[in-house]
Design a protein around this motif. Structure first.
Motif, PDB file in Angstrom:
ATOM      1  N   PRO A  13      -2.523  -1.389  -3.363  1.00 13.66           N
ATOM      2  CA  PRO A  13      -1.974  -2.622  -3.936  1.00 13.66           C
ATOM      3  C   PRO A  13      -0.700  -3.082  -3.226  1.00 13.66           C
ATOM      4  CG  PRO A  13      -2.743  -1.193  -5.681  1.00 13.66           C
ATOM      5  CD  PRO A  13      -2.838  -0.399  -4.396  1.00 13.66           C
ATOM      6  N   HIS A  14       0.159  -2.136  -2.854  1.00 11.91           N
ATOM      7  CA  HIS A  14       1.400  -2.497  -2.149  1.00 11.91           C
ATOM      8  C   HIS A  14       1.090  -3.082  -0.769  1.00 11.91           C
ATOM      9  CE1 HIS A  14       5.520  -2.379  -0.759  1.00 11.91           C
ATOM     10  NE2 HIS A  14       5.117  -1.687   0.300  1.00 11.91           N
ATOM     11  N   GLU A  15       0.177  -2.437  -0.028  1.00 12.46           N
ATOM     12  CA  GLU A  15      -0.208  -2.936   1.286  1.00 12.46           C
ATOM     13  C   GLU A  15      -0.846  -4.317   1.174  1.00 12.46           C
ATOM     14  OE1 GLU A  15      -1.347   1.171   3.672  1.00 12.46           O
ATOM     15  OE2 GLU A  15      -2.800   0.303   2.251  1.00 12.46           O
ATOM     16  N   ARG A  16      -1.728  -4.488   0.192  1.00 14.58           N
ATOM     17  CA  ARG A  16      -2.403  -5.773  -0.018  1.00 14.58           C
ATOM     18  C   ARG A  16      -1.388  -6.871  -0.335  1.00 14.58           C
ATOM     19  NH1 ARG A  16      -5.006  -5.087  -4.889  1.00 14.58           N
ATOM     20  NH2 ARG A  16      -3.099  -5.955  -5.724  1.00 14.58           N
ATOM     21  N   ASP A  17      -0.434  -6.574  -1.216  1.00  7.94           N
ATOM     22  CA  ASP A  17       0.578  -7.571  -1.583  1.00  7.94           C
ATOM     23  C   ASP A  17       1.468  -7.918  -0.390  1.00  7.94           C
ATOM     24  OD1 ASP A  17      -0.471  -7.530  -4.131  1.00  7.94           O
ATOM     25  OD2 ASP A  17       1.172  -6.346  -4.993  1.00  7.94           O
ATOM     26  N   LEU A  18       1.805  -6.916   0.408  1.00  7.38           N
ATOM     27  CA  LEU A  18       2.623  -7.161   1.598  1.00  7.38           C
ATOM     28  C   LEU A  18       1.859  -8.043   2.585  1.00  7.38           C
ATOM     29  CD1 LEU A  18       5.291  -6.556   3.040  1.00  7.38           C
ATOM     30  CD2 LEU A  18       4.208  -4.504   3.979  1.00  7.38           C
ATOM     31  N   TRP A  19       0.588  -7.727   2.811  1.00  6.62           N
ATOM     32  CA  TRP A  19      -0.243  -8.515   3.719  1.00  6.62           C
ATOM     33  C   TRP A  19      -0.387  -9.942   3.230  1.00  6.62           C
ATOM     34  CZ3 TRP A  19      -1.721  -9.258   8.319  1.00  6.62           C
ATOM     35  CH2 TRP A  19      -2.842 -10.026   8.627  1.00  6.62           C
ATOM     36  N   ARG A  20      -0.703 -10.114   1.974  1.00  4.42           N
ATOM     37  CA  ARG A  20      -0.879 -11.466   1.431  1.00  4.42           C
ATOM     38  C   ARG A  20       0.433 -12.245   1.427  1.00  4.42           C
ATOM     39  NH1 ARG A  20      -5.113 -10.045  -3.468  1.00  4.42           N
ATOM     40  NH2 ARG A  20      -6.887  -9.663  -2.086  1.00  4.42           N
ATOM     41  N   GLY A  21       1.522 -11.569   1.176  1.00  3.26           N
ATOM     42  CA  GLY A  21       2.825 -12.233   1.244  1.00  3.26           C
ATOM     43  C   GLY A  21       3.138 -12.709   2.652  1.00  3.26           C
ATOM     44  N   PHE A  22       2.846 -11.850   3.627  1.00  4.37           N
ATOM     45  CA  PHE A  22       3.038 -12.233   5.025  1.00  4.37           C
ATOM     46  C   PHE A  22       2.186 -13.452   5.369  1.00  4.37           C
ATOM     47  CE2 PHE A  22       1.129 -12.033   9.262  1.00  4.37           C
ATOM     48  CZ  PHE A  22       2.249 -12.330  10.034  1.00  4.37           C
ATOM     49  N   GLY A  25     -17.005   0.463   2.121  1.00  5.26           N
ATOM     50  CA  GLY A  25     -16.263   1.461   2.880  1.00  5.26           C
ATOM     51  C   GLY A  25     -15.718   2.558   1.996  1.00  5.26           C
ATOM     52  N   HIS A  26     -15.222   3.555   2.636  1.00  3.80           N
ATOM     53  CA  HIS A  26     -14.592   4.675   1.952  1.00  3.80           C
ATOM     54  C   HIS A  26     -13.347   4.165   1.234  1.00  3.80           C
ATOM     55  CE1 HIS A  26     -12.323   8.429   1.518  1.00  3.80           C
ATOM     56  NE2 HIS A  26     -13.522   9.013   1.515  1.00  3.80           N
ATOM     57  N   PRO A  27     -13.062   4.660   0.007  1.00  3.90           N
ATOM     58  CA  PRO A  27     -11.904   4.151  -0.747  1.00  3.90           C
ATOM     59  C   PRO A  27     -10.587   4.257   0.024  1.00  3.90           C
ATOM     60  CG  PRO A  27     -13.261   5.559  -2.141  1.00  3.90           C
ATOM     61  CD  PRO A  27     -13.835   5.633  -0.752  1.00  3.90           C
ATOM     62  N   ASP A  28     -10.458   5.257   0.888  1.00  3.82           N
ATOM     63  CA  ASP A  28      -9.217   5.403   1.652  1.00  3.82           C
ATOM     64  C   ASP A  28      -9.052   4.302   2.696  1.00  3.82           C
ATOM     65  OD1 ASP A  28      -8.568   7.646   0.223  1.00  3.82           O
ATOM     66  OD2 ASP A  28      -9.298   9.056   1.731  1.00  3.82           O
ATOM     67  N   SER A  29     -10.149   3.588   2.993  1.00  4.72           N
ATOM     68  CA  SER A  29     -10.066   2.528   3.990  1.00  4.72           C
ATOM     69  C   SER A  29      -9.598   1.205   3.380  1.00  4.72           C
ATOM     70  CB  SER A  29     -11.411   2.343   4.688  1.00  4.72           C
ATOM     71  OG  SER A  29     -12.374   1.842   3.781  1.00  4.72           O
ATOM     72  N   CYS A  30      -9.524   1.128   2.055  1.00  6.00           N
ATOM     73  CA  CYS A  30      -9.047  -0.087   1.390  1.00  6.00           C
ATOM     74  C   CYS A  30      -7.529  -0.112   1.396  1.00  6.00           C
ATOM     75  CB  CYS A  30      -9.550  -0.136  -0.051  1.00  6.00           C
ATOM     76  SG  CYS A  30     -11.331  -0.256  -0.181  1.00  6.00           S
ATOM     77  N   LEU A  31      -6.976  -1.287   1.334  1.00  2.00           N
ATOM     78  CA  LEU A  31      -5.524  -1.410   1.245  1.00  2.00           C
ATOM     79  C   LEU A  31      -5.057  -0.989  -0.141  1.00  2.00           C
ATOM     80  CD1 LEU A  31      -4.932  -4.874   2.961  1.00  2.00           C
ATOM     81  CD2 LEU A  31      -4.576  -2.609   3.967  1.00  2.00           C
TER      82      LEU A  31
END
Length: 158
Positions: free
Chosen positions: A10-19, A2-8
Motif C-alpha cells: 500500500p505504501h509503494e502504491r500510494d507513493l507511485w500514484r502520488g508521483f 502474480g505472486h503476492p510478493d510481486s504486488c506493490l
C-alpha cells in the motif's frame, strides 16, 4: 495472477500514484501554458529547442530522434508537419535517407518566444511549489536514480 510478493505494498502504491499525479499535473500545466502562449505543442517545442541549442542550429535526423527517444516514424511525421509550417527544413545529408534538420528563421523566432514561455511555466508549476530544501532533495534523488544516458531509471533494487 502474480505472486503476492510481486504486488506493490500500500505504501509503494500510494507513493507511485502520488508521483504520477504530481508529474502529470506539472507536465500538463507546462504543456497547456506552452500551447496557449506560444502556439507550439510540446513535441514541436522539444524539436525546436534541440535545434536552437545545436551548433549551427542543425542536427542530423537520427541524432535528433535519439535525443528525443522517438521512433524514426514518429519523428519523420512530426518533422513533415513542422516543415510545412516553415519551422524547420530538411536537407539530404548525402547518400541514403540521412537528413540534416535545420532551424528556419521562423522556427528560430518561435523557439526564442517559446523558451521564455516554457521557463516561466516550469518556474510556476514545477519549481515555485518546492522550497529550497525540497529542490535540493529532488535534485539529489534524480541524480542518483537516473543513469548517465538519462533514458531509464535504475532498478529499485540497486
Amino acid at each position: 495472477m502474480g505472486h503476492p510478493d510481486s504486488c506493490l505494498s500500500p505504501h509503494e502504491r500510494d507513493l507511485w500514484r502520488g508521483f504520477l499525479a504530481w508529474s502529470e499535473h506539472v507536465t500538463a500545466s507546462v504543456a497547456r501554458a506552452l500551447t496557449e502562449q506560444s502556439g507550439l505543442s510540446v513535441p514541436e517545442f522539444e524539436i525546436l529547442v534541440r535545434l536552437w541549442e545545436a551548433p549551427g542550429h542543425s542536427l542530423g535526423q537520427q541524432t535528433l530522434g535519439d535525443s528525443l527517444s522517438w521512433t524514426a516514424s514518429r519523428l519523420s511525421h512530426q518533422l513533415s508537419r513542422m516543415d510545412k509550417r516553415a519551422l524547420l527544413s530538411r536537407e539530404s545529408a548525402g547518400s541514403g535517407r540521412y537528413m540534416t534538420i535545420r532551424l528556419t528563421p521562423a522556427g528560430a523566432e518561435a523557439a526564442r518566444r517559446a523558451l521564455h514561455v516554457h521557463a516561466e511555466a516550469v518556474r510556476a508549476f514545477f519549481l515555485a511549489p518546492l522550497g529550497d530544501t525540497q529542490r535540493g532533495t529532488l535534485a539529489a534523488l534524480l541524480a542518483s536514480a537516473t543513469p548517465a544516458d538519462g533514458h531509464t531509471a535504475q532498478s529499485a533494487r540497486q
